[in-house]
Design an enzyme around this catalytic site. Structure first.
Site, PDB file in Angstrom:
ATOM      1  N   ARG A 114       0.813  -1.239   0.000  1.00 29.21           N
ATOM      2  CA  ARG A 114       0.000   0.000   0.000  1.00 29.21           C
ATOM      3  C   ARG A 114       0.832   1.268   0.000  1.00 29.21           C
ATOM      4  NH1 ARG A 114      -3.034  -2.894   3.955  1.00 29.21           N
ATOM      5  NH2 ARG A 114      -4.765  -3.964   2.958  1.00 29.21           N
ATOM      6  N   LYS A 136       3.079  11.677 -10.999  1.00 23.82           N
ATOM      7  CA  LYS A 136       2.170  10.896 -11.853  1.00 23.82           C
ATOM      8  C   LYS A 136       2.854   9.580 -12.165  1.00 23.82           C
ATOM      9  CE  LYS A 136      -0.717  14.053 -14.512  1.00 23.82           C
ATOM     10  NZ  LYS A 136      -1.000  14.569 -15.858  1.00 23.82           N
ATOM     11  N   GLU A 178       8.953  18.181 -24.472  1.00 22.85           N
ATOM     12  CA  GLU A 178       8.333  18.663 -23.220  1.00 22.85           C
ATOM     13  C   GLU A 178       8.822  20.079 -22.895  1.00 22.85           C
ATOM     14  OE1 GLU A 178       5.874  17.225 -21.861  1.00 22.85           O
ATOM     15  OE2 GLU A 178       6.015  15.067 -22.200  1.00 22.85           O
ATOM     16  N   LYS A 217       7.077  23.427 -13.064  1.00 24.85           N
ATOM     17  CA  LYS A 217       6.200  22.274 -12.765  1.00 24.85           C
ATOM     18  C   LYS A 217       5.923  22.165 -11.266  1.00 24.85           C
ATOM     19  CE  LYS A 217       5.160  17.502 -13.735  1.00 24.85           C
ATOM     20  NZ  LYS A 217       5.418  16.303 -14.536  1.00 24.85           N
ATOM     21  N   GLU A 227      -4.690  17.357 -10.646  1.00 20.34           N
ATOM     22  CA  GLU A 227      -5.125  17.786 -11.983  1.00 20.34           C
ATOM     23  C   GLU A 227      -6.627  18.070 -12.097  1.00 20.34           C
ATOM     24  OE1 GLU A 227      -2.877  16.014 -15.280  1.00 20.34           O
ATOM     25  OE2 GLU A 227      -4.736  16.047 -16.412  1.00 20.34           O
ATOM     26  N   ARG A 231      -3.111  22.100 -13.303  1.00 20.20           N
ATOM     27  CA  ARG A 231      -2.205  21.055 -13.810  1.00 20.20           C
ATOM     28  C   ARG A 231      -2.606  20.580 -15.206  1.00 20.20           C
ATOM     29  NH1 ARG A 231       0.784  16.140 -10.488  1.00 20.20           N
ATOM     30  NH2 ARG A 231       2.080  15.515 -12.249  1.00 20.20           N
ATOM     31  N   ASN A 235      -0.695  19.455 -20.040  1.00 20.77           N
ATOM     32  CA  ASN A 235      -1.061  18.551 -21.136  1.00 20.77           C
ATOM     33  C   ASN A 235      -1.123  19.254 -22.486  1.00 20.77           C
ATOM     34  OD1 ASN A 235      -1.426  16.292 -19.413  1.00 20.77           O
ATOM     35  ND2 ASN A 235      -3.363  17.174 -18.736  1.00 20.77           N
ATOM     36  N   HIS A 238      -0.659  17.326 -25.680  1.00 25.02           N
ATOM     37  CA  HIS A 238      -0.655  15.904 -25.312  1.00 25.02           C
ATOM     38  C   HIS A 238      -1.880  15.124 -25.785  1.00 25.02           C
ATOM     39  CE1 HIS A 238       2.913  16.779 -23.050  1.00 25.02           C
ATOM     40  NE2 HIS A 238       2.972  15.564 -22.543  1.00 25.02           N
ATOM     41  N   HIS A 242      -0.576  12.116 -27.585  1.00 26.78           N
ATOM     42  CA  HIS A 242      -0.773  10.719 -27.149  1.00 26.78           C
ATOM     43  C   HIS A 242      -1.424   9.912 -28.271  1.00 26.78           C
ATOM     44  CE1 HIS A 242      -0.590  11.432 -22.494  1.00 26.78           C
ATOM     45  NE2 HIS A 242       0.592  11.167 -23.018  1.00 26.78           N
ATOM     46  N   HIS A 252       7.245   9.205 -27.195  1.00 28.38           N
ATOM     47  CA  HIS A 252       6.384  10.178 -26.518  1.00 28.38           C
ATOM     48  C   HIS A 252       6.783  11.625 -26.852  1.00 28.38           C
ATOM     49  CE1 HIS A 252       3.768  11.772 -23.417  1.00 28.38           C
ATOM     50  NE2 HIS A 252       4.767  12.545 -23.040  1.00 28.38           N
TER      51      HIS A 252
HETATM   52  P1  NAD Z   1      12.234   6.095 -22.041  1.00 23.24           P
HETATM   53  O1  NAD Z   1      12.173   5.875 -20.598  1.00 23.24           O
HETATM   54  O2  NAD Z   1      11.733   5.006 -22.931  1.00 23.24           O
HETATM   55  O3  NAD Z   1      13.744   6.448 -22.441  1.00 23.24           O
HETATM   56  C1  NAD Z   1      14.062   6.689 -23.786  1.00 23.24           C
HETATM   57  C2  NAD Z   1      15.246   5.836 -24.236  1.00 23.24           C
HETATM   58  O4  NAD Z   1      16.452   6.361 -23.683  1.00 23.24           O
HETATM   59  C3  NAD Z   1      15.167   4.383 -23.792  1.00 23.24           C
HETATM   60  O5  NAD Z   1      15.612   3.574 -24.831  1.00 23.24           O
HETATM   61  C4  NAD Z   1      16.157   4.324 -22.623  1.00 23.24           C
HETATM   62  O6  NAD Z   1      16.687   3.045 -22.447  1.00 23.24           O
HETATM   63  C5  NAD Z   1      17.207   5.305 -23.065  1.00 23.24           C
HETATM   64  N1  NAD Z   1      18.007   5.929 -22.018  1.00 23.24           N
HETATM   65  C6  NAD Z   1      17.622   6.331 -20.797  1.00 23.24           C
HETATM   66  N2  NAD Z   1      18.614   6.992 -20.189  1.00 23.24           N
HETATM   67  C7  NAD Z   1      19.670   6.994 -21.026  1.00 23.24           C
HETATM   68  C8  NAD Z   1      20.964   7.543 -20.963  1.00 23.24           C
HETATM   69  N3  NAD Z   1      21.371   8.284 -19.927  1.00 23.24           N
HETATM   70  N4  NAD Z   1      21.801   7.340 -22.013  1.00 23.24           N
HETATM   71  C9  NAD Z   1      21.374   6.644 -23.102  1.00 23.24           C
HETATM   72  N5  NAD Z   1      20.148   6.124 -23.230  1.00 23.24           N
HETATM   73  C10 NAD Z   1      19.295   6.309 -22.199  1.00 23.24           C
HETATM   74  O7  NAD Z   1      11.425   7.403 -22.485  1.00 23.24           O
HETATM   75  P2  NAD Z   1      11.406   8.915 -21.965  1.00 23.24           P
HETATM   76  O8  NAD Z   1      11.371   9.728 -23.178  1.00 23.24           O
HETATM   77  O9  NAD Z   1      12.417   9.157 -20.932  1.00 23.24           O
HETATM   78  O10 NAD Z   1       9.985   8.965 -21.232  1.00 23.24           O
HETATM   79  C11 NAD Z   1       8.787   8.739 -21.944  1.00 23.24           C
HETATM   80  C12 NAD Z   1       7.761   8.172 -20.979  1.00 23.24           C
HETATM   81  O11 NAD Z   1       7.521   9.130 -19.944  1.00 23.24           O
HETATM   82  C13 NAD Z   1       6.434   7.882 -21.623  1.00 23.24           C
HETATM   83  O12 NAD Z   1       5.956   6.644 -21.156  1.00 23.24           O
HETATM   84  C14 NAD Z   1       5.533   8.994 -21.119  1.00 23.24           C
HETATM   85  O13 NAD Z   1       4.184   8.620 -21.062  1.00 23.24           O
HETATM   86  C15 NAD Z   1       6.126   9.253 -19.760  1.00 23.24           C
HETATM   87  N6  NAD Z   1       5.863  10.596 -19.218  1.00 23.24           N
HETATM   88  C16 NAD Z   1       5.433  10.689 -17.934  1.00 23.24           C
HETATM   89  C17 NAD Z   1       5.218  11.942 -17.366  1.00 23.24           C
HETATM   90  C18 NAD Z   1       4.798  12.031 -15.930  1.00 23.24           C
HETATM   91  O14 NAD Z   1       4.477  13.136 -15.481  1.00 23.24           O
HETATM   92  N7  NAD Z   1       4.788  10.950 -15.181  1.00 23.24           N
HETATM   93  C19 NAD Z   1       5.445  13.097 -18.114  1.00 23.24           C
HETATM   94  C20 NAD Z   1       5.913  12.959 -19.423  1.00 23.24           C
HETATM   95  C21 NAD Z   1       6.124  11.703 -19.972  1.00 23.24           C
HETATM   96  N1  GLY Z   2       3.343  15.627 -17.594  1.00 22.43           N
HETATM   97  C1  GLY Z   2       2.076  16.105 -17.149  1.00 22.43           C
HETATM   98  C2  GLY Z   2       1.945  16.192 -15.686  1.00 22.43           C
HETATM   99  O1  GLY Z   2       2.819  15.817 -14.944  1.00 22.43           O
HETATM  100  O2  GLY Z   2       0.936  16.633 -15.207  1.00 22.43           O
END
Ligand code: NAD
Ligand code: GLY
Length: 351
Positions: A114, A136, A178, A217, A227, A231, A235, A238, A242, A252
């Site tokens: 939990r 998130k 972003e 942020k 949100e 917040r 988006n 997005h 998405h 992404h």
């Molecule tokens: P990812 O985690 O897939 O990383 C992108 C690529 O970079 C992967 O192949 C990874 O292995 C590689 N990588 C990571 N660190 C590295 C480094 N230092 N050197 C070389 N390669 C490296 O993708 P991302 O772009 O980091 O994140 C996208 C994800 O984040 C999506 O799922 C999206 O929905 C999510 N997201 C979440 C929020 C949130 O608020 N929680 C906000 C925006 C995006």
């Molecule tokens: N990336 C959108 C949020 O964190 O609200």
């Protein structure tokens, strides 16, 4: 080293930014309890020695890299491994990787017994400017992005831009997706990008953007953690982004760039976004897209993407598409269209 705090009704989180963030904070955070590390296969391959040095004798779960693994099966496997390794309520999870690892790791921490404490160590630009901050957490399900998740804040986020040195240009471009979103919301970030005529990829410049985006942020999340209001601004780009991500195979950050391109054109045509400002914003989006040449987006497949926008979490009505869009410098607004009008507007924006 900079410290930015986030105080929400549920918790207080600390974000340390700088090259000393890890050496200064990690020893305190790993001491005194059982720890569990989650990372992905690419990050582990690049940083095996780093993991050995910072997490000796610690259970490490290495998820195959890629958005396609941000799913229930992976979540189940992580939770199973945590239980098998005897993690307790007092244990701490460390998510070391990009947004995929941060999102699924945060959700595993939220669910295990939990809720246990967790720390984000973001290694992509996208994760450093955005996803590691704000709590998130999610996995994708049934072809819908982030549809199962929780708001669950990390106790600390440790950001070290040194990780960005191994990041391929394509991932820098994704992070800029972003960052351009933050430029649409914050006039100072807009000016930082617009005034920098060349080299958006320089590490010092990226470091200044990380601090600016995280500060923005943090204030938004403090105002509206779950949100229901402000917040939603985070988006921008997005809803369509998405939808493109789910149908195009683009990642992404790239999809967010195309989402911003099309939604900005759409709201300029609708008279919602001021024209001269909209053109300046589009110029930033186009510069980010041009940073790294890829196959790009197939604009002829836009109707398939539009269909995906129907399932977006932000919609409150089955037949209305709800977007957060840029309005003027530093200003955003809600913008909704009936689905049929959204499809027409999107097709026009592709021309
Ligand atoms: P990812 O985690 O897939 O990383 C992108 C690529 O970079 C992967 O192949 C990874 O292995 C590689 N990588 C990571 N660190 C590295 C480094 N230092 N050197 C070389 N390669 C490296 O993708 P991302 O772009 O980091 O994140 C996208 C994800 O984040 C999506 O799922 C999206 O929905 C999510 N997201 C979440 C929020 C949130 O608020 N929680 C906000 C925006 C995006
Ligand atoms: N990336 C959108 C949020 O964190 O609200």
């Amino acid at each position: 080293m900079e410290l930015i705090t986030i105080k929400t009704p549920s918790t207080k989180g600390e974000i340390y930014i700088g090259k000393e963030a890890i050496s200064k904070r990690l020893p305190c955070l790993t001491a005194g309890q059982k720890n569990f590390v989650l990372t992905d296969s690419n990050v582990y391959a690049l940083y095996e020695d780093w993991f050995d040095a910072h997490f000796p004798q610690t259970e490490i779960f290495i998820l195959p890299a890629g958005e396609e693994n941000k799913n229930f099966q992976s979540l189940y496997a992580i939770l199973e491994k945590m239980a098998g390794a005897g993690m307790r309520r007092t244990s701490r999870l460390f998510a070391v990787g990009g947004g995929v690892i941060g999102d699924i790791g945060g959700l595993a921490a939220a669910l295990y017994m939990r809720g246990i404490s967790y720390v984000q160590i973001p290694t992509t630009l996208l994760a450093q400017v955005d996803s590691s901050v704000g709590g998130k957490t999610a996995v994708d399900l049934g072809g819908i992005k982030n549809v199962v998740g929780a708001f669950y804040q990390p106790c600390e986020v440790l950001m070290d831009s040194t990780f960005l040195k191994t990041l391929p240009d394509k991932e820098i471009k994704c992070g800029l997706g972003e960052i351009v979103k933050y430029a649409a919301l914050n006039g100072e970030i807009f000016d930082l990008l617009e005034n920098r005529a060349d080299d958006w990829k320089g590490l010092t410049f990226l470091e200044s953007l990380i601090t600016a985006c995280v500060s923005h942020k943090a204030r938004v999340v403090e105002m509206d953690e779950k949100e229901s209001g402000e917040r939603r601004s985070l988006n921008v780009g997005h809803t369509t982004g998405h939808a493109i991500e789910l149908t195009s195979g683009l990642s992404h950050g790239e999809s967010v760039l195309y989402g911003m391109l099309l939604e900005t054109r759409m709201v300029m045509q609708a008279g919602v976004c001021e024209k001269t400002y909209g053109q300046r914003l589009l110029a930033l989006v186009e510069r980010a897209i041009a940073l790294e040449p890829t196959a790009g987006m197939d604009f002829t497949a836009i109707e398939d993407s539009a269909e995906k926008a129907r399932a977006d979490k932000k919609n409150t009505d089955d037949d209305k598409i709800r977007m957060a869009v840029a309005k003027a410098k530093g200003q955003w607004t809600d913008f909704s269209l009936p689905f049929a009008e959204y499809v027409t507007a999107l097709k026009n924006a592709c021309k």
